[in-house]
Design an enzyme around this catalytic site. Structure first.
Site, PDB file in Angstrom:
ATOM      1  N   ASP A 142       0.821  -1.216   0.000  1.00 29.29           N
ATOM      2  CA  ASP A 142       0.000   0.000   0.000  1.00 29.29           C
ATOM      3  C   ASP A 142       0.853   1.263   0.000  1.00 29.29           C
ATOM      4  O   ASP A 142       2.053   1.232   0.316  1.00 29.29           O
ATOM      5  CB  ASP A 142      -0.973   0.008   1.190  1.00 29.29           C
ATOM      6  CG  ASP A 142      -0.264  -0.019   2.540  1.00 29.29           C
ATOM      7  OD1 ASP A 142       0.805  -0.660   2.652  1.00 29.29           O
ATOM      8  OD2 ASP A 142      -0.764   0.623   3.481  1.00 29.29           O
ATOM      9  N   GLU A 207       0.388  -1.305   5.628  1.00 29.04           N
ATOM     10  CA  GLU A 207       1.451  -0.727   6.475  1.00 29.04           C
ATOM     11  C   GLU A 207       1.175   0.735   6.758  1.00 29.04           C
ATOM     12  O   GLU A 207       1.407   1.225   7.859  1.00 29.04           O
ATOM     13  CB  GLU A 207       2.818  -0.881   5.775  1.00 29.04           C
ATOM     14  CG  GLU A 207       4.014  -0.503   6.645  1.00 29.04           C
ATOM     15  CD  GLU A 207       4.356   0.983   6.663  1.00 29.04           C
ATOM     16  OE1 GLU A 207       5.102   1.413   7.548  1.00 29.04           O
ATOM     17  OE2 GLU A 207       3.852   1.717   5.790  1.00 29.04           O
TER      18      GLU A 207
HETATM   19  C1  LIG Z   1      21.296  12.190  11.489  1.00 28.38           C
HETATM   20  C2  LIG Z   1      20.428  12.474  10.358  1.00 28.38           C
HETATM   21  C3  LIG Z   1      20.053  11.237   9.634  1.00 28.38           C
HETATM   22  C4  LIG Z   1      19.087  11.511   8.559  1.00 28.38           C
HETATM   23  C5  LIG Z   1      18.553  10.253   8.016  1.00 28.38           C
HETATM   24  C6  LIG Z   1      17.471  10.504   7.082  1.00 28.38           C
HETATM   25  C7  LIG Z   1      17.005   9.265   6.431  1.00 28.38           C
HETATM   26  C8  LIG Z   1      15.599   9.444   6.155  1.00 28.38           C
HETATM   27  C9  LIG Z   1      14.995   8.362   5.465  1.00 28.38           C
HETATM   28  C10 LIG Z   1      13.703   8.144   5.543  1.00 28.38           C
HETATM   29  C11 LIG Z   1      12.746   8.909   6.382  1.00 28.38           C
HETATM   30  C12 LIG Z   1      12.156   8.100   7.501  1.00 28.38           C
HETATM   31  C13 LIG Z   1      11.080   7.183   7.035  1.00 28.38           C
HETATM   32  C14 LIG Z   1      10.882   6.023   7.941  1.00 28.38           C
HETATM   33  C15 LIG Z   1       9.861   5.023   7.443  1.00 28.38           C
HETATM   34  C16 LIG Z   1       8.518   5.379   7.932  1.00 28.38           C
HETATM   35  C17 LIG Z   1       7.411   4.500   7.443  1.00 28.38           C
HETATM   36  C18 LIG Z   1       6.105   5.180   7.809  1.00 28.38           C
HETATM   37  O1  LIG Z   1       5.791   6.236   7.315  1.00 28.38           O
HETATM   38  N1  LIG Z   1       5.318   4.596   8.721  1.00 28.38           N
HETATM   39  C19 LIG Z   1       4.103   5.196   9.183  1.00 28.38           C
HETATM   40  C20 LIG Z   1       3.037   4.171   9.400  1.00 28.38           C
HETATM   41  C21 LIG Z   1       3.330   3.125  10.416  1.00 28.38           C
HETATM   42  N2  LIG Z   1       3.756   1.946   9.980  1.00 28.38           N
HETATM   43  O2  LIG Z   1       3.145   3.309  11.591  1.00 28.38           O
HETATM   44  C22 LIG Z   1       4.359   6.051  10.421  1.00 28.38           C
HETATM   45  O3  LIG Z   1       3.447   6.801  10.799  1.00 28.38           O
HETATM   46  O4  LIG Z   1       5.444   5.999  11.010  1.00 28.38           O
HETATM   47 ZN   LIG Z   2       6.715   2.459   3.814  1.00 30.63          ZN
HETATM   48 ZN   LIG Z   3       5.093   5.260   4.142  1.00 31.79          ZN
END
Ligand SMILES: CCCCCCCC/C=C\CCCCCCCC(=O)N[C@@H](CC(N)=O)C(=O)O
Ligand SMILES: [Zn+2]
Ligand SMILES: [Zn+2]
Length: 520
Positions: A142, A207
């Site tokens: 999704d 997800e």
């Molecule tokens: C020291 C600085 C480091 C910078 C690193 C940046 C790397 C960024 C890469 C990605 C951004 C973070 C994304 C994480 C995945 C999140 C998946 C998501 O959106 N999940 C939702 C739904 C859920 N499964 O709960 C959420 O709300 O978290």
């Molecule tokens: Zn994702």
């Molecule tokens: Zn996402």
């Protein structure tokens, strides 16, 4: 949009005197500790078992086909709108598409496939050596909603090619991993590969709505069968290139944990009435003041007390002075670095439990005193904090009995997975990355969002969140934002990554570690 960055140059503006005073005071207090210039020297693996890995050579015709398949996946709008609303027609269409796109995966005698909770998929790939503990690759079908009118350069479900990038919702989150894994397996099976170590592939369908139907049911099925896993690899972190300013060269951050989360509802109830006779304080006013207190009083700075410490210690040697020195001695300097990192939203997320007011509802008519005002607060819990401590902090900060505080849902930060030289999953991922990109720095990281993998924590003690998606300045905002895209080259790299990773997992055990050599 400007990329949130660690403003390295701001360090230089920190006056030398305040730095020295802090350093001297703490240095005296911890006189028996030794200052180091680099804590990451020597963390390299020595000799790997000799392998006969098949290498993946992709010709022009195959390149066109794999890109066409990927674009078709992006064009199916598998949107999760909320916990209860998803595009089930698209999810069914995606199922048919997968069967057509990967005929070998769906027909091989080595692969057992089943649908879980109608739209999620679980594959078990049989290994020839049952004693080798299997692992699990996760991805999700999704995507979050997307509207072209928000400013997309191309329609979000068209998979349009612009300057060698494919644009579309899901190109990085998470159809690149999903398609990359299945394409890699398809290619391996076509080449007659039979794994020694068995493995599973789990594809959740909700997800983006927290995985309550997809991932949780896959977990249930696996638990019923008594499955235990050596490690799990899911989405989450990436390769950052130019995102952390001052860092020399790109870095692959492998998520070894993810922050906890809490959704808290604040509400104020009052008797409704005529707006011509307003009370001194309204439900809206009381609630707004409570929300403001939460925003004005961020959760405590915890930088250095959680797994983020390892990230900076591993990256230290790729910074110039003075940051190299500061990051190599976080036992002394973490309060100072925490103050710098908290200035930008992206890096602040690594410093503390974050507080985001995400919904505010009150009132039904212009001339009625509202009876009910409600606000929702989404908190992402730092790995050195607990859900209970966060709730206590909210209670104390709001400090008003008229404001009702309810926990809607929440969980503690996820356990920290191993990343040392004996850590099978971490080292396999690291080796696979370094074989492809020898100049990358590989470091453990913390995933600031949540992933489906959190539901699997009873099945494996080591869970990693990573795919070699390259994030350059400006790209982090594409995640759930506008103009999500991946380069054609990067998508192909993902296929090669999973192709090699699956083969690398066939080794019996990790090589003996080097003895670390630390030199000042
Ligand atoms: C020291 C600085 C480091 C910078 C690193 C940046 C790397 C960024 C890469 C990605 C951004 C973070 C994304 C994480 C995945 C999140 C998946 C998501 O959106 N999940 C939702 C739904 C859920 N499964 O709960 C959420 O709300 O978290
Ligand atoms: Zn994702
Ligand atoms: Zn996402």
């Amino acid at each position: 949009m400007t990329e949130p960055k660690i403003k390295i140059w701001k360090f230089l503006k920190i006056t030398v005197s305040s730095l020295l005073i802090t350093a001297l005071a703490l240095f005296t207090a911890a006189a028996i500790r030794t200052l180091s210039l680099d804590v990451n020297v020597g963390l390299q693996l020595a000799r790997w078992e000799k392998s006969n890995n098949i290498s993946l050579v992709i010709d022009q015709h195959q390149r066109e086909e794999l890109l066409a398949r990927f674009k078709e996946a992006v064009r199916i709008p598998t949107v999760s709108f909320s916990d209860t609303e998803s595009n089930t027609t698209a999810l069914r269409q995606f199922d048919s598409f997968l069967r057509k796109a990967f005929p070998k995966v769906f027909s091989s005698s080595l692969v057992h496939h089943e649908l879980v909770a109608n739209y999620s998929h679980l594959f078990r790939v049989q290994g020839s050596q049952p004693k080798l503990v299997p692992y699990l690759l996760l991805a999700h079908i999704d995507v979050v909603p997307a509207k072209e009118s928000d400013g997309w350069e191309a329609p979000p479900f068209a998979a349009k090619e612009i300057d060698d990038f494919i644009y579309g919702r899901g190109t990085i989150d998470d159809k690149c991993s999903l398609m990359g894994i299945l394409q890699a397996l398809e290619y391996l099976l076509i080449r007659g590969y039979a794994p020694r170590r068995g493995f599973y592939i789990g594809l959740g369908h909700d997800e983006e709505a927290r995985g309550f139907n997809g991932a949780m049911n896959i977990v249930r099925v696996m638990k019923e069968r008594g499955v235990k896993l050596s490690f799990i690899l899911d989405e989450g972190m990436a390769v950052v290139d130019g995102v952390i300013s001052g860092l020399d060269g790109p870095a692959a951050l492998i998520g070894i944990s993810e922050k906890g989360s809490a959704n808290v509802k604040l509400s104020v109830s009052m008797a409704p009435g005529h707006s011509s006779m307003p009370p001194r304080e309204s439900s809206i006013g009381i609630l707004a003041a409570a929300v403001k207190r939460l925003e004005d009083n961020p959760m405590p700075r915890l930088f250095g007390y959680g797994a983020e410490r390892e990230t900076f210690e591993h990256l230290a040697h790729k910074f110039g002075l003075p940051l190299k020195f500061i990051m190599s001695n976080l036992w002394l300097f973490s309060p100072l670095l925490g103050r710098v990192l908290e200035r930008k939203p992206l890096t602040n997320a690594f410093v503390r439990t974050t507080t985001a007011v995400t919904m505010f509802n009150a009132g039904v008519k212009v001339n009625i005193i509202p009876s009910l005002a409600e606000a929702h607060v989404n908190l992402r819990i730092h790995s050195a904090h607990s859900l209970q401590e966060v709730l206590d902090f909210i209670q104390d900060t709001v400090g008003d009995e008229r404001v009702k505080i309810e926990l809607i849902d929440g969980f503690d930060p996820l356990p920290i997975s191993s990343s040392d030289e004996q850590s099978f999953g971490f080292q396999i991922i690291k080796k696979t990355v370094l074989d492809m990109f020898p100049t990358l720095t590989v470091a453990p990281g913390i995933c600031i969002g949540n992933t489906d993998s959190r539901h699997f924590k009873d099945l494996a003690s080591d869970i990693y969140r990573f795919a070699p998606v390259w994030f350059k300045p400006g790209d982090v905002q594409r995640f759930h934002g506008i103009n999500e895209r991946i380069s054609k080259k990067n998508y192909e790299e993902l296929i090669v990554f999973y192709f090699n990773l699956i083969q690398n997992c066939d080794i019996q055990k990790l090589p003996e570690p080097h003895t670390s050599v630390h030199e000042l």
